[in-house]
Design an enzyme around this catalytic site. Structure first.
Site, PDB file in Angstrom:
ATOM      1  CE1 TYR A 161      39.260  42.696  46.084  1.00  0.00           C
ATOM      2  CE2 TYR A 161      41.569  43.042  45.558  1.00  0.00           C
ATOM      3  CZ  TYR A 161      40.583  42.601  46.425  1.00  0.00           C
ATOM      4  OH  TYR A 161      40.941  42.033  47.624  1.00  0.00           O
ATOM      5  CB  VAL A 171      43.900  39.887  55.794  1.00  0.00           C
ATOM      6  CG1 VAL A 171      43.543  38.412  55.952  1.00  0.00           C
ATOM      7  CG2 VAL A 171      42.658  40.703  55.488  1.00  0.00           C
ATOM      8  CB  SER A 213      37.136  40.524  48.029  1.00  0.00           C
ATOM      9  OG  SER A 213      36.165  41.515  48.225  1.00  0.00           O
ATOM     10  CB  SER A 214      31.978  39.958  49.705  1.00  0.00           C
ATOM     11  OG  SER A 214      32.287  41.319  49.973  1.00  0.00           O
ATOM     12  CE  LYS A 258      42.154  39.326  45.848  1.00  0.00           C
ATOM     13  NZ  LYS A 258      43.277  38.599  46.498  1.00  0.00           N
TER      14      LYS A 258
END
Ligand code: GFB
Length: 313
Positions: free
Chosen positions: A139, A19, A110-111, A143
């Protein structure tokens, strides 16, 4: 335009990642100075080092694309790293950004932050309304903490920090290490190797879960669009708006790579979330749409793989 990058010192934290490198590519079209810090120059988990670097370099805008990332197996088998390192990175960079008076910061999540069984397509309001997917809850919690820390700095210090939640990303610079990678680079590598050596393509789990995919350069374009046109506390979903089953994706990758061999499933591997399609209507309302169709993106990602543009090769 709420914020112009023209003439600004813009730090891309995580500039070597998939990214981060896409954001650096996209920033080349802007009239700004791009700042980067190599891993051996700056340990982003070291808050004192980050503060010192930011005071020296004085970035005016920051894209926080640095994170410990990985696919379902890496997340499930290295929980300490995925929770601890991501908390350390986001705390160091957001604290440093407030300390040096960064004008605008975009935090990338993130989704997987959403509940395992969230109503689909998933709206931003679904956050924290249900239990997380166990394979990546470490994770996800890191986030979610990052989203909340950005919101806290906006609320307490008036910092213009925003958060973007991209869906599953793929493209140049991806990780092709089969033990650490996400499904798209894994399938590209597996089909490529099956094509060369013959034999079956192994799909982890049942192949029935569905995933939404966005080409990484579209994600980078969306990040700049949000940096320039969005300034508020709620995080914003960044998706393509359509999903595909893992088995259908496997067939599509085989079509694009022109291989028609057998496909087998490995039921010893986890499926993870049954589906993660996001509602990206808020981003669309801000005037942004993705450009790269899935089939075209897979072809571009394969070209990058063949050119050796990736890690874990
Ligand atoms: O992309 P992936 O590793 O992560 O797995 P998630 C997506 C789906 O593809 C799962 C299946 O159902 C996997 O079982 N799959 C099939 C494979 N074959 C393979 C393979 O060879 N490799 C991999 N990796 N998967 C991630 C989170 O979840 O989503 C991350 O763990 C991040 O933290 C990312 O949030 C966006 O989509 O399940």
């Amino acid at each position: 335009m709420t914020y112009s990058l023209a003439g600004k010192r813009v730090w891309v934290a995580g500039h070597r990642g998939m990214v981060g490198s896409a954001i650096v590519r996209r920033l080349a079209q802007e009239d700004c100075e791009v700042l980067t810090a190599a891993r051996d120059e700056l340990d982003l988990t070291d808050q004192r080092a980050v503060l010192g670097w930011m005071h020296n370099q004085r970035p005016q805008a920051v894209f926080l694309a640095a994170a410990r990332v990985g696919g379902i197996l890496a997340n499930d088998s290295r929980p300490v790293e995925f929770l601890r390192d991501n908390l350390l990175i986001e705390t160091a960079v957001l604290t440093g950004a407030e300390s040096v008076g960064v004008e605008k910061l975009l935090f990338l999540g993130s989704s997987c932050i959403y509940p395992k069984h969230a109503e689909q397509p998933i709206r931003e309001e679904a956050l924290l309304t249900g239990s997380l997917e166990p394979t990546n809850e470490w994770y996800a919690i890191a986030k979610i903490a990052g989203i909340k820390l950005a919101e806290a700095y906006r609320r307490e210090y008036g910092c213009d920090f925003i958060s973007a939640m991209p869906t599953n990303l793929y493209g140049p610079g991806d990780n092709f290490d089969l033990n650490a990678s996400h499904v798209m680079p894994a399938l590209i590598r597996k089909v490529h190797e099956a094509k060369l050596a013959g034999g079956a393509v192994t799909v982890w789990g049942t192949g029935t879960p569905r995933r939404e995919f966005l080409y990484v350069d579209d994600c980078a374009d969306a990040c700049l669009h949000l940096m320039q046109h969005y300034s508020d506390a709620p995080h914003i979903n960044v998706g393509s708006g359509s999903d595909i089953s893992i088995m259908e994706l496997t067939r599509l990758v085989m079509e694009v790579l022109d291989y028609d061999g057998p496909v087998v499933t490995d039921s010893a591997k986890p499926d993870g979330a049954p589906r993660k399609l996001m509602d990206s209507a808020r981003l669309a309302a801000l005037g942004w749409q993705p450009k790269t169709a899935l089939r075209d993106g897979i072809a571009l990602a394969y070209q990058a793989f063949l050119a050796g543009e990736g890690r874990g090769l």
